[in-house]
Design a protein around this motif. Structure first.
Motif, PDB file in Angstrom:
ATOM      1  N   VAL A  23      48.407  75.360 -35.035  1.00  0.00           N
ATOM      2  CA  VAL A  23      48.510  74.106 -35.787  1.00  0.00           C
ATOM      3  C   VAL A  23      49.439  74.275 -36.996  1.00  0.00           C
ATOM      4  CG1 VAL A  23      47.210  72.471 -37.224  1.00  0.00           C
ATOM      5  CG2 VAL A  23      46.273  73.239 -35.021  1.00  0.00           C
ATOM      6  N   THR A  24      49.308  75.386 -37.714  1.00  0.00           N
ATOM      7  CA  THR A  24      50.121  75.585 -38.915  1.00  0.00           C
ATOM      8  C   THR A  24      51.514  76.130 -38.609  1.00  0.00           C
ATOM      9  OG1 THR A  24      49.222  77.836 -39.236  1.00  0.00           O
ATOM     10  CG2 THR A  24      48.089  76.018 -40.329  1.00  0.00           C
ATOM     11  N   TRP A  25      51.701  76.665 -37.405  1.00  0.00           N
ATOM     12  CA  TRP A  25      52.981  77.292 -37.061  1.00  0.00           C
ATOM     13  C   TRP A  25      54.054  76.277 -36.678  1.00  0.00           C
ATOM     14  CZ3 TRP A  25      53.466  80.342 -31.822  1.00  0.00           C
ATOM     15  CH2 TRP A  25      54.787  80.805 -31.668  1.00  0.00           C
ATOM     16  N   ILE A  26      53.718  75.316 -35.809  1.00  0.00           N
ATOM     17  CA  ILE A  26      54.726  74.495 -35.144  1.00  0.00           C
ATOM     18  C   ILE A  26      55.105  73.271 -35.985  1.00  0.00           C
ATOM     19  CG2 ILE A  26      55.294  73.244 -33.047  1.00  0.00           C
ATOM     20  CD1 ILE A  26      54.868  76.239 -32.660  1.00  0.00           C
ATOM     21  N   SER A  27      56.393  73.139 -36.271  1.00  0.00           N
ATOM     22  CA  SER A  27      56.902  71.969 -36.979  1.00  0.00           C
ATOM     23  C   SER A  27      57.018  70.783 -36.025  1.00  0.00           C
ATOM     24  CB  SER A  27      58.271  72.272 -37.586  1.00  0.00           C
ATOM     25  OG  SER A  27      58.193  73.304 -38.545  1.00  0.00           O
ATOM     26  N   PHE A  32      52.920  68.536 -31.939  1.00  0.00           N
ATOM     27  CA  PHE A  32      52.419  69.772 -31.337  1.00  0.00           C
ATOM     28  C   PHE A  32      51.117  70.220 -32.002  1.00  0.00           C
ATOM     29  CE2 PHE A  32      56.230  71.508 -28.927  1.00  0.00           C
ATOM     30  CZ  PHE A  32      55.516  71.653 -27.747  1.00  0.00           C
ATOM     31  N   SER A  33      51.035  70.057 -33.304  1.00  0.00           N
ATOM     32  CA  SER A  33      49.810  70.436 -34.015  1.00  0.00           C
ATOM     33  C   SER A  33      48.625  69.630 -33.508  1.00  0.00           C
ATOM     34  CB  SER A  33      49.982  70.217 -35.525  1.00  0.00           C
ATOM     35  OG  SER A  33      51.015  71.045 -36.041  1.00  0.00           O
ATOM     36  N   ILE A  34      48.865  68.345 -33.234  1.00  0.00           N
ATOM     37  CA  ILE A  34      47.798  67.495 -32.728  1.00  0.00           C
ATOM     38  C   ILE A  34      47.442  67.863 -31.292  1.00  0.00           C
ATOM     39  CG2 ILE A  34      47.145  65.119 -32.229  1.00  0.00           C
ATOM     40  CD1 ILE A  34      47.299  65.735 -35.185  1.00  0.00           C
ATOM     41  N   VAL A  35      48.461  68.180 -30.479  1.00  0.00           N
ATOM     42  CA  VAL A  35      48.206  68.605 -29.098  1.00  0.00           C
ATOM     43  C   VAL A  35      47.315  69.845 -29.081  1.00  0.00           C
ATOM     44  CG1 VAL A  35      49.278  69.577 -27.025  1.00  0.00           C
ATOM     45  CG2 VAL A  35      50.298  67.593 -28.141  1.00  0.00           C
ATOM     46  N   ILE A  36      47.657  70.825 -29.907  1.00  0.00           N
ATOM     47  CA  ILE A  36      46.909  72.084 -29.956  1.00  0.00           C
ATOM     48  C   ILE A  36      45.475  71.830 -30.408  1.00  0.00           C
ATOM     49  CG2 ILE A  36      46.743  74.305 -31.157  1.00  0.00           C
ATOM     50  CD1 ILE A  36      49.875  74.198 -31.295  1.00  0.00           C
ATOM     51  N   ALA A  37      45.335  71.061 -31.495  1.00  0.00           N
ATOM     52  CA  ALA A  37      43.988  70.767 -31.991  1.00  0.00           C
ATOM     53  C   ALA A  37      43.193  69.950 -30.980  1.00  0.00           C
ATOM     54  CB  ALA A  37      44.073  70.030 -33.328  1.00  0.00           C
ATOM     55  N   GLY A  38      43.875  69.052 -30.265  1.00  0.00           N
ATOM     56  CA  GLY A  38      43.195  68.242 -29.261  1.00  0.00           C
ATOM     57  C   GLY A  38      42.599  69.076 -28.148  1.00  0.00           C
ATOM     58  N   THR A  91      37.738  62.029 -34.101  1.00  0.00           N
ATOM     59  CA  THR A  91      37.412  62.621 -35.396  1.00  0.00           C
ATOM     60  C   THR A  91      36.593  61.634 -36.204  1.00  0.00           C
ATOM     61  OG1 THR A  91      39.502  63.850 -35.375  1.00  0.00           O
ATOM     62  CG2 THR A  91      38.367  63.665 -37.484  1.00  0.00           C
ATOM     63  N   ASN A  92      35.419  62.037 -36.605  1.00  0.00           N
ATOM     64  CA  ASN A  92      34.575  61.177 -37.433  1.00  0.00           C
ATOM     65  C   ASN A  92      35.109  61.172 -38.866  1.00  0.00           C
ATOM     66  OD1 ASN A  92      32.487  60.011 -38.991  1.00  0.00           O
ATOM     67  ND2 ASN A  92      30.969  60.637 -37.474  1.00  0.00           N
ATOM     68  N   PRO A  93      35.416  59.997 -39.427  1.00  0.00           N
ATOM     69  CA  PRO A  93      35.951  59.951 -40.797  1.00  0.00           C
ATOM     70  C   PRO A  93      35.073  60.678 -41.813  1.00  0.00           C
ATOM     71  CG  PRO A  93      36.081  57.787 -39.767  1.00  0.00           C
ATOM     72  CD  PRO A  93      35.284  58.654 -38.832  1.00  0.00           C
ATOM     73  N   GLU A  94      33.758  60.706 -41.571  1.00  0.00           N
ATOM     74  CA  GLU A  94      32.864  61.368 -42.523  1.00  0.00           C
ATOM     75  C   GLU A  94      33.058  62.888 -42.535  1.00  0.00           C
ATOM     76  OE1 GLU A  94      28.951  60.232 -41.469  1.00  0.00           O
ATOM     77  OE2 GLU A  94      29.174  58.128 -42.091  1.00  0.00           O
ATOM     78  N   SER A  95      33.723  63.421 -41.484  1.00  0.00           N
ATOM     79  CA  SER A  95      33.917  64.873 -41.423  1.00  0.00           C
ATOM     80  C   SER A  95      35.146  65.330 -42.206  1.00  0.00           C
ATOM     81  CB  SER A  95      34.061  65.316 -39.961  1.00  0.00           C
ATOM     82  OG  SER A  95      35.234  64.771 -39.382  1.00  0.00           O
ATOM     83  N   ILE A  96      35.984  64.399 -42.667  1.00  0.00           N
ATOM     84  CA  ILE A  96      37.222  64.789 -43.351  1.00  0.00           C
ATOM     85  C   ILE A  96      37.013  65.195 -44.810  1.00  0.00           C
ATOM     86  CG2 ILE A  96      39.464  63.914 -44.157  1.00  0.00           C
ATOM     87  CD1 ILE A  96      39.816  62.530 -41.546  1.00  0.00           C
ATOM     88  N   PRO A  97      36.241  64.450 -45.626  1.00  0.00           N
ATOM     89  CA  PRO A  97      36.084  64.864 -47.030  1.00  0.00           C
ATOM     90  C   PRO A  97      35.653  66.321 -47.231  1.00  0.00           C
ATOM     91  CG  PRO A  97      35.238  62.651 -46.738  1.00  0.00           C
ATOM     92  CD  PRO A  97      35.582  63.147 -45.368  1.00  0.00           C
ATOM     93  N   PRO A  98      34.731  66.879 -46.416  1.00  0.00           N
ATOM     94  CA  PRO A  98      34.355  68.278 -46.646  1.00  0.00           C
ATOM     95  C   PRO A  98      35.487  69.287 -46.426  1.00  0.00           C
ATOM     96  CG  PRO A  98      32.673  67.150 -45.346  1.00  0.00           C
ATOM     97  CD  PRO A  98      33.849  66.243 -45.410  1.00  0.00           C
ATOM     98  N   VAL A  99      36.529  68.898 -45.654  1.00  0.00           N
ATOM     99  CA  VAL A  99      37.602  69.854 -45.358  1.00  0.00           C
ATOM    100  C   VAL A  99      38.902  69.502 -46.072  1.00  0.00           C
ATOM    101  CG1 VAL A  99      36.638  70.412 -43.090  1.00  0.00           C
ATOM    102  CG2 VAL A  99      38.346  68.592 -43.287  1.00  0.00           C
ATOM    103  N   LEU A 121      39.883  69.120 -39.934  1.00  0.00           N
ATOM    104  CA  LEU A 121      40.832  69.885 -40.743  1.00  0.00           C
ATOM    105  C   LEU A 121      42.258  69.653 -40.248  1.00  0.00           C
ATOM    106  CD1 LEU A 121      41.404  71.974 -42.942  1.00  0.00           C
ATOM    107  CD2 LEU A 121      41.023  73.767 -41.260  1.00  0.00           C
ATOM    108  N   ALA A 122      42.446  69.665 -38.929  1.00  0.00           N
ATOM    109  CA  ALA A 122      43.783  69.453 -38.377  1.00  0.00           C
ATOM    110  C   ALA A 122      44.301  68.053 -38.697  1.00  0.00           C
ATOM    111  CB  ALA A 122      43.771  69.680 -36.867  1.00  0.00           C
ATOM    112  N   THR A 123      43.427  67.052 -38.601  1.00  0.00           N
ATOM    113  CA  THR A 123      43.826  65.678 -38.918  1.00  0.00           C
ATOM    114  C   THR A 123      44.263  65.564 -40.372  1.00  0.00           C
ATOM    115  OG1 THR A 123      42.309  64.768 -37.272  1.00  0.00           O
ATOM    116  CG2 THR A 123      43.076  63.272 -38.988  1.00  0.00           C
TER     117      THR A 123
END
Length: 409
Positions: A123-127, A335-341, A281-289, A355-357
């Motif tokens: 996720v962090t590697w591919i531009s 690509f980052s989204i593909v990998i995380a998906g 992705t549940n929106p409530e899961s984003i604030p903690p990350v 975290l990826a989102t």
């Protein structure tokens, strides 16, 4: 009644995406973050959860991935890829070390499994090739001397995906080392065979696909791509890599014609793909990350700038071009989204999708800004001064840059 609800939901979703895309175009930024936000709004825990059309959106998102990679492959010939790989592999290695390792380290520090670390490293590697290409066009830098360096790094990443995605698929499937090795060997064998066929028989394949009728060209190219992508996925190679290799195999007027007829389809299904990622992705899961996502975004923005600077310096590009190359590589996206998906569907780590989102949202917004402002800020901070009448670096380099970029004839 179910059919009516399906049409209402799907029509409302596509209309919303069109309006969001228009809004992004008006203010000159990528629509990807808006599509992700739309997915969060329409997903479970969002404002208007989808019901009847969710299964269709899931299937359409797979086609979106295939079309994204097909269109990327159409930009290059097999010979260009091989040439760029030989010339720029040191920059590709530096890119991997500086940008994949921070993701892996972050996952381990968060207490995640080694498999999750491999995912976050990708996720962090591919531009984002799509976002970067658009930004370069918007800024009028396609003919600049540093642009071939930028695109060479992106090409190396694209090729590396032919190895990384099958390996990741094997890890997420829980295969043993022996079975995973077989899967990777098959993947490399298939990728190598397709590349060989593209180099040796690319013209034959292009003649087979070629048609003066846009409708027939669309049907043949799309059908061939989906067929190869499905076979590749059946062989555990990844449908995305299969589609990418089909794009490489097509060249000349066929590639140009296919690009023209497929752009609207790609835009539609790619938008649905980004929405589908947000749906999961549940929106409530984003604030903690959000804090680790922000730290990781800042860190890997710096490492991408360092990567581009080093690669451009190695290519004997001037100081200004080095900073521009670094700033242009920051954006992450498809690509980052593909990998995380892939990781989300396997359930490897519940917090990974959130975290990826958040990470992609941050860098897809920051990326165009670093592309525009890294050079002037760096020259101011490090004492660089522009000469009073410096010629533009684009100028006569346009032809060379276009050739080195790997764009098809």
């Amino acid at each position: 009644m179910h059919g009516a609800i399906f049409l209402i939901e799907l029509g409302g979703l596509i209309l919303a995406l069109g309006l969001l895309g228009r809004l992004a175009g008006r203010y000159g930024f990528s629509p990807i973050p808006l599509y992700l936000l739309a997915g969060l709004a329409f997903g479970h825990g969002g404002l208007l959860p989808l019901g009847a059309s969710e299964e269709f959106v899931a299937q359409a998102s797979e086609i979106g991935v295939v079309l994204l990679l097909l269109m990327l492959g159409l930009e290059y010939t097999a010979a260009d890829l091989v040439g760029n790989l030989r010339k720029q592999y040191p920059a590709g290695i530096v890119d991997f070390v500086l940008n994949a390792l921070p993701g892996a380290a972050a996952a381990l520090l968060l207490g995640w499994s080694p498999v999750a670390a491999v995912v976050l490293a990708g996720v962090t590697w591919i531009s984002s090739s799509g976002v970067i290409a658009k930004v370069l066009g918007d800024l009028g830098r396609v003919g600049n001397r540093e642009t071939p360096v930028i695109l060479s790094v992106l090409v190396f990443e694209d090729l590396a995906m032919a190895v990384y995605l099958p390996l990741l698929t094997a890890l997420l499937s829980g295969l043993s080392i022996a079975a995973g090795s077989v899967t990777l060997g098959v993947a490399l064998g298939v990728a190598g065979l397709v590349l060989f066929a593209a180099v040796r028989y690319g013209r034959v394949i292009s003649r087979f696909v070629s048609s003066d009728d846009p409708e027939k060209l669309l049907l043949v190219v799309l059908g061939l791509t989906l067929l190869v992508a499905g076979i590749a996925q059946q062989l555990q190679v990844s449908a995305a890599v299969g589609a990418f290799l089909v794009g490489i195999a097509l060249s000349g007027e066929v590639a140009e014609g296919a690009h023209a007829v497929l752009v609207p389809l790609r835009d539609l299904f790619a938008a649905v793909f980004f929405v589908f990622f947000g749906l999961n992705t549940n929106p409530e899961s984003i604030p903690p990350v959000i804090v680790p996502a922000l730290i990781l975004a800042v860190l890997t923005a710096i490492t991408k700038i360092a990567t581009g600077y080093w690669a451009a310096k190695r290519a004997r590009i001037g100081e200004k071009g080095r900073w521009r190359a670094g700033g242009a590589l920051v954006a992450r996206g498809e690509f980052s989204i593909v990998i995380a998906g892939l990781a989300i569907s396997s359930g490897v780590e519940p917090r990974l999708g959130a975290l990826a989102t958040a990470y992609v949202l941050l860098l897809v917004i920051i990326g165009p800004l670093t592309a525009r402002y890294t050079e002037p800020v760096a020259l101011r901070l490090f004492g660089g001064r522009k000469p009073p009448a410096a010629p533009a670096e684009g100028g006569g380099a346009g032809t060379d840059a276009s050739a080195a970029a790997g764009s098809k004839p």
